[in-house]
Design an enzyme around this catalytic site. Structure first.
Site, PDB file in Angstrom:
ATOM      1  N   ARG A  56       0.830  -1.204   0.000  1.00 11.83           N
ATOM      2  CA  ARG A  56       0.000   0.000   0.000  1.00 11.83           C
ATOM      3  C   ARG A  56       0.867   1.258   0.000  1.00 11.83           C
ATOM      4  O   ARG A  56       0.581   2.241  -0.684  1.00 11.83           O
ATOM      5  CB  ARG A  56      -0.919   0.029   1.232  1.00 11.83           C
ATOM      6  CG  ARG A  56      -2.001  -1.031   1.219  1.00 11.83           C
ATOM      7  CD  ARG A  56      -3.136  -0.661   2.147  1.00 11.83           C
ATOM      8  NE  ARG A  56      -3.917   0.433   1.610  1.00 11.83           N
ATOM      9  CZ  ARG A  56      -4.840   1.103   2.291  1.00 11.83           C
ATOM     10  NH1 ARG A  56      -5.100   0.783   3.546  1.00 11.83           N
ATOM     11  NH2 ARG A  56      -5.516   2.095   1.743  1.00 11.83           N
ATOM     12  N   GLN A  86     -10.586   9.982   7.001  1.00 14.33           N
ATOM     13  CA  GLN A  86     -10.570   8.539   7.246  1.00 14.33           C
ATOM     14  C   GLN A  86      -9.414   7.883   6.481  1.00 14.33           C
ATOM     15  O   GLN A  86      -9.129   6.714   6.677  1.00 14.33           O
ATOM     16  CB  GLN A  86     -11.894   7.913   6.785  1.00 14.33           C
ATOM     17  CG  GLN A  86     -13.103   8.402   7.569  1.00 14.33           C
ATOM     18  CD  GLN A  86     -14.417   7.947   6.931  1.00 14.33           C
ATOM     19  OE1 GLN A  86     -15.412   8.646   6.999  1.00 14.33           O
ATOM     20  NE2 GLN A  86     -14.433   6.795   6.309  1.00 14.33           N
ATOM     21  N   ASP A  89      -3.504   7.852   3.666  1.00 16.92           N
ATOM     22  CA  ASP A  89      -2.490   8.436   2.786  1.00 16.92           C
ATOM     23  C   ASP A  89      -2.197   9.876   3.220  1.00 16.92           C
ATOM     24  O   ASP A  89      -2.869  10.432   4.089  1.00 16.92           O
ATOM     25  CB  ASP A  89      -2.947   8.391   1.322  1.00 16.92           C
ATOM     26  CG  ASP A  89      -4.223   9.199   1.087  1.00 16.92           C
ATOM     27  OD1 ASP A  89      -4.192  10.438   1.266  1.00 16.92           O
ATOM     28  OD2 ASP A  89      -5.261   8.610   0.730  1.00 16.92           O
ATOM     29  N   HIS A 104      -7.821   7.225  11.178  1.00 17.39           N
ATOM     30  CA  HIS A 104      -7.461   5.810  11.073  1.00 17.39           C
ATOM     31  C   HIS A 104      -5.960   5.577  10.955  1.00 17.39           C
ATOM     32  O   HIS A 104      -5.522   4.513  10.536  1.00 17.39           O
ATOM     33  CB  HIS A 104      -8.195   5.181   9.884  1.00 17.39           C
ATOM     34  CG  HIS A 104      -9.685   5.210  10.050  1.00 17.39           C
ATOM     35  ND1 HIS A 104     -10.562   5.153   8.985  1.00 17.39           N
ATOM     36  CD2 HIS A 104     -10.460   5.320  11.158  1.00 17.39           C
ATOM     37  CE1 HIS A 104     -11.805   5.218   9.439  1.00 17.39           C
ATOM     38  NE2 HIS A 104     -11.761   5.321  10.750  1.00 17.39           N
ATOM     39  N   GLY A 170     -16.284  12.186  -0.434  1.00 13.80           N
ATOM     40  CA  GLY A 170     -15.656  10.914  -0.757  1.00 13.80           C
ATOM     41  C   GLY A 170     -15.894   9.809   0.247  1.00 13.80           C
ATOM     42  O   GLY A 170     -15.101   8.883   0.333  1.00 13.80           O
ATOM     43  N   THR A 171     -16.969   9.885   1.008  1.00 12.29           N
ATOM     44  CA  THR A 171     -17.286   8.804   1.935  1.00 12.29           C
ATOM     45  C   THR A 171     -18.788   8.581   1.949  1.00 12.29           C
ATOM     46  O   THR A 171     -19.570   9.529   1.899  1.00 12.29           O
ATOM     47  CB  THR A 171     -16.785   9.084   3.365  1.00 12.29           C
ATOM     48  OG1 THR A 171     -17.269   8.064   4.252  1.00 12.29           O
ATOM     49  CG2 THR A 171     -17.223  10.437   3.877  1.00 12.29           C
ATOM     50  N   SER A 172     -19.177   7.315   2.012  1.00  9.30           N
ATOM     51  CA  SER A 172     -20.599   6.966   2.006  1.00  9.30           C
ATOM     52  C   SER A 172     -21.201   7.020   3.404  1.00  9.30           C
ATOM     53  O   SER A 172     -22.357   6.661   3.605  1.00  9.30           O
ATOM     54  CB  SER A 172     -20.777   5.556   1.436  1.00  9.30           C
ATOM     55  OG  SER A 172     -20.046   4.615   2.212  1.00  9.30           O
TER      56      SER A 172
END
Length: 230
Positions: A56, A86, A89, A104, A170-172
């Site tokens: 990753r 969240q 990167d 996170h 960019g998050t559900s």
């Protein structure tokens, strides 16, 4: 200066080429979460976990911020912007955002397995068995794994409670506890949600949905809403 609080998720990084959980043929397709992203996985197969995050890291080192990341940086000219992400990167930081809080963890940091306060910036993409902290303990990825507490959550709640504007991008809103932050936005303050899929959440009167990907959604947000709100 108004406080703009942003909750960002995998969708903003996906446009830079970083695999998400839901990507077909993405990095996660070859692994089960239980095998690489839990404390039990670390105990069971440390080498596999290290290899997964090395991959990753190697992938993330080759990608660059996109227009959505840079749009958030530009907004710092007119707003006091805090980004709660969240994502693990560092694309927000590379783009130039000055206040970024990682719920996170951070992919390009490692930490001691025995002393969580010993956190180190990594200088390469590879973390190996035998890489030790200053106290002699094995280093692990500085990632909040499934089943672990989210240390930054209390800080994120405090930041959200001061928001004049709250932006979700960019998050559900399916990952908790992060998804619960919308409930801490002060009453009457506008909430904008940029995501191609409309999240299945209880509607508030001050919630506006922009069903677009992150880059074009930021353009819409700035042109249609934020320019009127300065």
């Amino acid at each position: 200066m108004k406080k703009l609080v942003v909750l960002s998720g995998a969708g903003i990084s996906a446009e830079s080429g970083i695999s998400t959980f839901r990507d077909n043929n993405g990095l996660w397709d070859n692994y089960r979460i239980e095998d690489v992203a839990t404390p039990e996985a670390w105990i069971r197969n440390q080498e596999l976990v290290l290899d997964f995050y090395n991959q990753r890291r190697k992938q993330a080192a080759d990608v660059k911020p996109n227009a959505a990341h840079y749009a958030l940086v530009e907004l710092e000219k007119d707003y006091d912007v805090s980004i709660i992400t969240q994502n693990v990167d560092n694309l927000h930081e590379i783009a130039g955002s000055t206040k970024v809080f990682h719920l996170h963890g951070e992919l390009f940091k490692s930490r001691s397995t025995k002393n969580a306060d010993l956190v180190y910036q990594m200088t390469s993409w590879e973390l190996k068995t035998g890489d030790l902290c200053e106290e002699g303990s094995q280093l692990r990825p500085h990632i909040v794994w499934f089943g672990e507490e989210v240390p930054m959550m209390e800080t994120a709640v405090e930041i959200t409670e001061e928001a004049d504007i709250f932006l979700v991008i960019g998050t559900s809103l399916a990952v908790y506890p992060a998804a619960g932050l919308v409930h801490y936005v002060p009453a009457g303050k506008p909430i904008y949600i940029i995501d191609p899929a409309k999240p299945d959440i209880n509607l508030k009167r001050n919630m506006t949905f922009i069903q677009e990907k992150a880059t074009t959604g930021m353009e819409t947000l700035i042109k249609k809403f934020l320019l009127e709100d300065k």
